[in-house]
Design a protein around this motif. Structure first.
Motif, PDB file in Angstrom:
ATOM      1  N   LEU A  15       0.888  -1.055  -0.225  1.00  0.00           N
ATOM      2  CA  LEU A  15      -0.044   0.000  -0.082  1.00  0.00           C
ATOM      3  C   LEU A  15       0.865   1.151   0.119  1.00  0.00           C
ATOM      4  N   ASP A  16       0.806   2.049  -1.011  1.00  0.00           N
ATOM      5  CA  ASP A  16       1.431   3.325  -0.886  1.00  0.00           C
ATOM      6  C   ASP A  16       1.133   4.240   0.236  1.00  0.00           C
ATOM      7  N   LYS A  17       1.866   4.499   1.033  1.00  0.00           N
ATOM      8  CA  LYS A  17       1.435   5.319   2.338  1.00  0.00           C
ATOM      9  C   LYS A  17       0.774   6.491   2.392  1.00  0.00           C
ATOM     10  N   LYS A  18       1.612   7.250   1.113  1.00  0.00           N
ATOM     11  CA  LYS A  18       1.036   8.663   1.006  1.00  0.00           C
ATOM     12  C   LYS A  18      -0.351   8.735   0.317  1.00  0.00           C
ATOM     13  N   LYS A  19      -0.573   7.908  -0.668  1.00  0.00           N
ATOM     14  CA  LYS A  19      -1.930   8.026  -1.261  1.00  0.00           C
ATOM     15  C   LYS A  19      -3.094   7.119  -0.934  1.00  0.00           C
ATOM     16  N   GLU A  20      -2.200   6.058  -0.048  1.00  0.00           N
ATOM     17  CA  GLU A  20      -2.961   4.675   0.316  1.00  0.00           C
ATOM     18  C   GLU A  20      -3.783   4.111  -0.712  1.00  0.00           C
ATOM     19  N   LEU A  21      -2.771   3.869  -1.631  1.00  0.00           N
ATOM     20  CA  LEU A  21      -3.235   3.257  -3.048  1.00  0.00           C
ATOM     21  C   LEU A  21      -2.695   1.901  -2.993  1.00  0.00           C
ATOM     22  N   ILE A  22      -3.193   0.814  -3.768  1.00  0.00           N
ATOM     23  CA  ILE A  22      -2.954  -0.419  -3.928  1.00  0.00           C
ATOM     24  C   ILE A  22      -1.672  -0.508  -4.832  1.00  0.00           C
ATOM     25  N   ILE A  23      -0.472  -1.039  -4.989  1.00  0.00           N
ATOM     26  CA  ILE A  23       0.472  -1.273  -5.770  1.00  0.00           C
ATOM     27  C   ILE A  23       1.200  -2.672  -5.795  1.00  0.00           C
ATOM     28  N   PRO A  24       1.636  -3.042  -6.676  1.00  0.00           N
ATOM     29  CA  PRO A  24       2.117  -4.579  -6.737  1.00  0.00           C
ATOM     30  C   PRO A  24       3.530  -4.542  -6.291  1.00  0.00           C
ATOM     31  N   ASN A  25       3.711  -5.680  -5.535  1.00  0.00           N
ATOM     32  CA  ASN A  25       5.206  -5.709  -4.935  1.00  0.00           C
ATOM     33  C   ASN A  25       5.801  -7.112  -5.463  1.00  0.00           C
ATOM     34  N   LEU A  26       6.791  -6.790  -6.283  1.00  0.00           N
ATOM     35  CA  LEU A  26       7.642  -7.763  -7.007  1.00  0.00           C
ATOM     36  C   LEU A  26       8.917  -8.093  -6.246  1.00  0.00           C
ATOM     37  N   LYS A  27       9.018  -9.337  -5.802  1.00  0.00           N
ATOM     38  CA  LYS A  27      10.368  -9.717  -5.344  1.00  0.00           C
ATOM     39  C   LYS A  27      10.927 -10.815  -5.900  1.00  0.00           C
ATOM     40  N   ILE A  28      12.216 -11.106  -5.932  1.00  0.00           N
ATOM     41  CA  ILE A  28      13.170 -12.199  -6.392  1.00  0.00           C
ATOM     42  C   ILE A  28      14.109 -12.450  -5.205  1.00  0.00           C
ATOM     43  N   ALA A  29      14.194 -13.764  -4.581  1.00  0.00           N
ATOM     44  CA  ALA A  29      14.803 -14.034  -3.573  1.00  0.00           C
ATOM     45  C   ALA A  29      16.320 -14.231  -4.151  1.00  0.00           C
ATOM     46  N   CYS A  30      17.248 -13.717  -3.283  1.00  0.00           N
ATOM     47  CA  CYS A  30      18.732 -14.253  -3.761  1.00  0.00           C
ATOM     48  C   CYS A  30      19.722 -13.696  -2.642  1.00  0.00           C
ATOM     49  N   ALA A  31      20.215 -14.262  -2.014  1.00  0.00           N
ATOM     50  CA  ALA A  31      21.393 -13.889  -0.835  1.00  0.00           C
ATOM     51  C   ALA A  31      22.589 -13.883  -1.349  1.00  0.00           C
ATOM     52  N   HIS A  32      23.019 -14.377  -2.295  1.00  0.00           N
ATOM     53  CA  HIS A  32      24.299 -14.356  -2.838  1.00  0.00           C
ATOM     54  C   HIS A  32      24.623 -12.886  -3.176  1.00  0.00           C
TER      55      HIS A  32
END
Length: 168
Positions: free
Chosen positions: A20-37
């Motif tokens: 959630l966009d904290k300023k506008k309280e709008l929904i936004i996608p959250n794309l993540k790719i895991a990698c620790a190296h």
């Protein structure tokens, strides 16, 4: 080849969720790719940047390297990921996911984009809790209320000119 590498990595180590966009309280996608190296992480970030998918490096102290992977809440990065094909069809979200277990990753990505559009088209933009957002996305997927990839690519090509994005 670069795009295939990004898609394969996202398919095996990636997630799509909601922020959630904290300023506008709008929904936004959250794309993540895991990698620790650390070295692989920087290479993946560079590879994504070449394809206009901008990620930040996520830190996590409980991992040996201090890194957990890449993350982006930019709608343009999600759209650029979709432009290269997005998630490979038929890949189900892990069974331990609270809301999306067993759902196709690409369907969830499209459902999140559908919810982004629906929220922004409302005359008075409804503010959703994260819990409500997850339920709505799940409902959109299960009821097949989302459109195909080309529809979202077309709708979001003019994203910077959407009324709510213009500086007043």
């Amino acid at each position: 080849e670069q795009q295939i590498a990004i898609r394969l990595w996202a398919n095996t180590e990636g997630t799509i969720s909601i922020a959630l966009d904290k300023k506008k309280e709008l929904i936004i996608p959250n794309l993540k790719i895991a990698c620790a190296h650390p070295t692989l992480l920087k290479e993946l970030q560079s590879l994504c940047k070449l394809n206009n998918i901008n990620f930040s490096i996520a830190r996590y102290n409980r991992i040996w390297s201090g890194f957990s992977g890449l993350t982006s809440t930019a709608i343009t990065s999600t759209i650029n990921f979709l432009k290269i094909g997005g998630f490979i069809r038929g890949t189900q979200i892990a069974s331990h996911s609270k809301y999306f277990a067993g759902l196709d990753k690409q369907d969830v990505l499209l459902a999140i984009l559908e919810l982004v559009i629906r929220q922004r088209k409302q005359i008075v933009q409804k503010k959703y809790s994260k819990e409500e957002c997850y339920r709505l996305v799940r409902q959109i997927v299960l009821n097949k209320e989302f459109k195909n990839e080309q529809y979202y690519l077309k709708i979001f090509q003019d994203f910077d000119n959407w009324t709510f994005r213009r500086k007043q």
